[in-house]
Design an enzyme around this catalytic site. Structure first.
Site, PDB file in Angstrom:
ATOM      1  N   ASP A  10       0.866  -1.189   0.000  1.00 29.72           N
ATOM      2  CA  ASP A  10       0.000   0.000   0.000  1.00 29.72           C
ATOM      3  C   ASP A  10       0.905   1.242   0.000  1.00 29.72           C
ATOM      4  O   ASP A  10       2.119   1.141   0.200  1.00 29.72           O
ATOM      5  CB  ASP A  10      -0.915  -0.003   1.237  1.00 29.72           C
ATOM      6  CG  ASP A  10      -1.871   1.186   1.271  1.00 29.72           C
ATOM      7  OD1 ASP A  10      -2.268   1.684   0.197  1.00 29.72           O
ATOM      8  OD2 ASP A  10      -2.212   1.654   2.379  1.00 29.72           O
ATOM      9  N   SER A  11       0.281   2.396  -0.186  1.00 32.59           N
ATOM     10  CA  SER A  11       1.041   3.643  -0.104  1.00 32.59           C
ATOM     11  C   SER A  11       1.451   3.950   1.335  1.00 32.59           C
ATOM     12  O   SER A  11       2.353   4.750   1.559  1.00 32.59           O
ATOM     13  CB  SER A  11       0.177   4.792  -0.626  1.00 32.59           C
ATOM     14  OG  SER A  11      -1.025   4.852   0.135  1.00 32.59           O
ATOM     15  N   TYR A  42      -0.974   8.571  -2.386  1.00 29.39           N
ATOM     16  CA  TYR A  42      -1.149   8.331  -3.820  1.00 29.39           C
ATOM     17  C   TYR A  42      -2.348   9.096  -4.377  1.00 29.39           C
ATOM     18  O   TYR A  42      -2.412   9.358  -5.578  1.00 29.39           O
ATOM     19  CB  TYR A  42      -1.387   6.840  -4.080  1.00 29.39           C
ATOM     20  CG  TYR A  42      -0.147   5.978  -4.131  1.00 29.39           C
ATOM     21  CD1 TYR A  42       1.126   6.484  -3.866  1.00 29.39           C
ATOM     22  CD2 TYR A  42      -0.258   4.631  -4.458  1.00 29.39           C
ATOM     23  CE1 TYR A  42       2.245   5.668  -3.911  1.00 29.39           C
ATOM     24  CE2 TYR A  42       0.857   3.802  -4.523  1.00 29.39           C
ATOM     25  CZ  TYR A  42       2.104   4.321  -4.249  1.00 29.39           C
ATOM     26  OH  TYR A  42       3.196   3.509  -4.311  1.00 29.39           O
ATOM     27  N   CYS A  74      -4.499  -1.354  -2.030  1.00 28.62           N
ATOM     28  CA  CYS A  74      -4.664   0.083  -2.255  1.00 28.62           C
ATOM     29  C   CYS A  74      -5.588   0.260  -3.452  1.00 28.62           C
ATOM     30  O   CYS A  74      -5.264  -0.183  -4.562  1.00 28.62           O
ATOM     31  CB  CYS A  74      -3.298   0.704  -2.528  1.00 28.62           C
ATOM     32  SG  CYS A  74      -3.379   2.444  -2.973  1.00 28.62           S
ATOM     33  N   ASN A  75      -6.722   0.904  -3.233  1.00 27.31           N
ATOM     34  CA  ASN A  75      -7.667   1.145  -4.333  1.00 27.31           C
ATOM     35  C   ASN A  75      -7.088   2.120  -5.352  1.00 27.31           C
ATOM     36  O   ASN A  75      -7.270   1.955  -6.557  1.00 27.31           O
ATOM     37  CB  ASN A  75      -8.963   1.750  -3.797  1.00 27.31           C
ATOM     38  CG  ASN A  75      -9.733   0.814  -2.893  1.00 27.31           C
ATOM     39  OD1 ASN A  75     -10.692   0.187  -3.310  1.00 27.31           O
ATOM     40  ND2 ASN A  75      -9.321   0.702  -1.639  1.00 27.31           N
ATOM     41  N   THR A  76      -6.407   3.146  -4.850  1.00 21.18           N
ATOM     42  CA  THR A  76      -5.891   4.202  -5.719  1.00 21.18           C
ATOM     43  C   THR A  76      -4.915   3.618  -6.740  1.00 21.18           C
ATOM     44  O   THR A  76      -4.880   4.043  -7.895  1.00 21.18           O
ATOM     45  CB  THR A  76      -5.207   5.285  -4.852  1.00 21.18           C
ATOM     46  OG1 THR A  76      -6.106   5.629  -3.783  1.00 21.18           O
ATOM     47  CG2 THR A  76      -4.894   6.527  -5.634  1.00 21.18           C
ATOM     48  N   CYS A 189     -11.054   3.047   0.239  1.00 20.76           N
ATOM     49  CA  CYS A 189      -9.632   3.333   0.468  1.00 20.76           C
ATOM     50  C   CYS A 189      -9.273   2.480   1.668  1.00 20.76           C
ATOM     51  O   CYS A 189      -9.990   2.509   2.676  1.00 20.76           O
ATOM     52  CB  CYS A 189      -9.409   4.815   0.773  1.00 20.76           C
ATOM     53  SG  CYS A 189      -7.761   5.170   1.425  1.00 20.76           S
ATOM     54  N   THR A 190      -8.185   1.727   1.567  1.00 17.87           N
ATOM     55  CA  THR A 190      -7.881   0.769   2.637  1.00 17.87           C
ATOM     56  C   THR A 190      -7.524   1.453   3.963  1.00 17.87           C
ATOM     57  O   THR A 190      -7.536   0.817   5.012  1.00 17.87           O
ATOM     58  CB  THR A 190      -6.740  -0.175   2.218  1.00 17.87           C
ATOM     59  OG1 THR A 190      -5.634   0.627   1.760  1.00 17.87           O
ATOM     60  CG2 THR A 190      -7.196  -1.110   1.112  1.00 17.87           C
ATOM     61  N   HIS A 191      -7.216   2.745   3.914  1.00 15.13           N
ATOM     62  CA  HIS A 191      -6.970   3.463   5.170  1.00 15.13           C
ATOM     63  C   HIS A 191      -8.245   3.656   5.996  1.00 15.13           C
ATOM     64  O   HIS A 191      -8.191   3.775   7.218  1.00 15.13           O
ATOM     65  CB  HIS A 191      -6.390   4.850   4.882  1.00 15.13           C
ATOM     66  CG  HIS A 191      -4.923   4.850   4.608  1.00 15.13           C
ATOM     67  ND1 HIS A 191      -4.394   4.400   3.420  1.00 15.13           N
ATOM     68  CD2 HIS A 191      -3.868   5.240   5.379  1.00 15.13           C
ATOM     69  CE1 HIS A 191      -3.073   4.526   3.462  1.00 15.13           C
ATOM     70  NE2 HIS A 191      -2.733   5.038   4.637  1.00 15.13           N
TER      71      HIS A 191
HETATM   72  N1  DGL Z   1      -4.801   3.246   0.908  1.00 16.60           N
HETATM   73  C1  DGL Z   1      -4.953   3.816  -0.375  1.00 16.60           C
HETATM   74  C2  DGL Z   1      -6.234   3.342  -1.053  1.00 16.60           C
HETATM   75  O1  DGL Z   1      -6.758   2.281  -0.765  1.00 16.60           O
HETATM   76  C3  DGL Z   1      -4.789   5.279  -0.611  1.00 16.60           C
HETATM   77  C4  DGL Z   1      -4.210   6.269   0.282  1.00 16.60           C
HETATM   78  C5  DGL Z   1      -3.402   7.287  -0.482  1.00 16.60           C
HETATM   79  O2  DGL Z   1      -3.948   8.312  -0.953  1.00 16.60           O
HETATM   80  O3  DGL Z   1      -2.209   7.023  -0.651  1.00 16.60           O
HETATM   81  O4  DGL Z   1      -6.740   3.974  -1.938  1.00 16.60           O
END
Ligand code: DGL
Length: 280
Positions: A10-11, A42, A74-76, A189-191
């Site tokens: 992930d980011s 990201y 990470c979805n992004t 978003c996984t966060h």
């Molecule tokens: N965790 C990331 C996601 O699932 C994105 C967070 C980021 O912007 O880096 O999209």
């Protein structure tokens, strides 16, 4: 047969929500959790930059760790980079994380659903295609949050989120239209599932009303488990746990508080390595 080696990427620290679910299903696996903290977040990067960066980082990690499977938590990144990864490493299975629009559209009774994601993910063609394919009977509200990923990241590093700020970020998720209300919010978003207890508490008290929040992590873990089984990695019977290490591309060592959290996620070792990021 040996235990599988799983690379979760992930980011930042959001992918731990996915890692945690995979660890439950595959406690004997060896894990490398890689956070591209040098390039975080990201969500603000151009599409070309995300693709180039993820390809570089995965190339380095794949060479060093020789994973049996890579989970892009990470979805992004997943909404862009999966075809590139699969083309470059055709033998290596990749599991991605993309907005859980299909389950949300199936569950929603009001047919008003919200996708809460990064600004990058809400702008993706891939996200639009998922909506057309699975949610054409719903009204889909796309919310790209500028700051929730950073708030979640800070929370993991010991900084409590400010309630008013969280409420402000969540407010656009709630839509009321012709007597119907949003009833399902996809955490795309996984966060964001790191903040789920806060979201549940806020919805209906400080902002909006109670809704169902969808965290895709358990489904991604089941998919990862399934792909490993297909590749012949059986579930080991012994009580031994595999090895777990975390890698940060900034090369910065996590402080004691973060190390304690990483240990709780089964990641006691820290691998150092620096993968500098130049955005310009
Ligand atoms: N965790 C990331 C996601 O699932 C994105 C967070 C980021 O912007 O880096 O999209």
């Amino acid at each position: 047969m040996r235990a599988p080696k799983i690379l979760v990427f992930d980011s930042g620290l959001g992918g731990l929500t996915v890692h945690d679910e995979i660890l439950r299903l595959r406690p004997h696996a060896h894990f490398l959790y890689a956070a591209d903290d040098a390039a975080f977040p990201y969500g603000r990067l151009s599409e070309d930059l995300v693709v180039a960066r993820v390809m570089n980082v995965i190339a380095r990690l794949a060479e060093e760790f020789a994973p049996d499977i890579v989970v892009i938590a990470c979805n992004t990144a997943s909404t862009l980079v999966l075809p590139h990864l699969r083309a470059r490493w055709p033998q290596l299975p990749f599991v991605g994380t993309v907005p859980a629009i299909k389950p949300a559209a199936e569950k929603s009774r009001s047919r008003l659903i919200t996708i809460l994601a990064t600004p990058g993910t809400v702008a993706r063609d891939y996200t639009q295609a998922l909506i057309r394919e699975h949610a054409s009977h719903c009204q889909v509200n796309l919310v790209g949050s500028q700051s929730l990923a950073a708030i979640a990241e800070a929370f993991m590093r010991g900084i409590a989120p400010e309630v008013d700020e969280l409420a402000r970020e969540l407010a656009p998720c709630f839509v009321e239209q012709a007597g119907a209300r949003t009833d399902t919010v996809v955490l795309a978003c996984t966060h964001y599932p790191l903040l789920l207890p806060h979201f549940i508490q806020l919805a209906g008290s400080k902002v909006g009303w109670p809704v169902e929040f969808i965290d895709p992590a358990p489904a991604i873990a089941r998919r990862t488990d399934h792909v490993l089984s297909e590749r012949g990695f059986i579930h080991a019977q012994s009580g031994d746990h595999g090895e777990g290490a975390a890698f940060f591309t900034s090369g910065g060592a996590p402080d004691d508080a973060l190390r304690a959290i990483l240990r709780r996620y089964g990641l006691p070792a820290i691998r150092t390595g620096q993968l500098a990021f130049e955005a310009a």
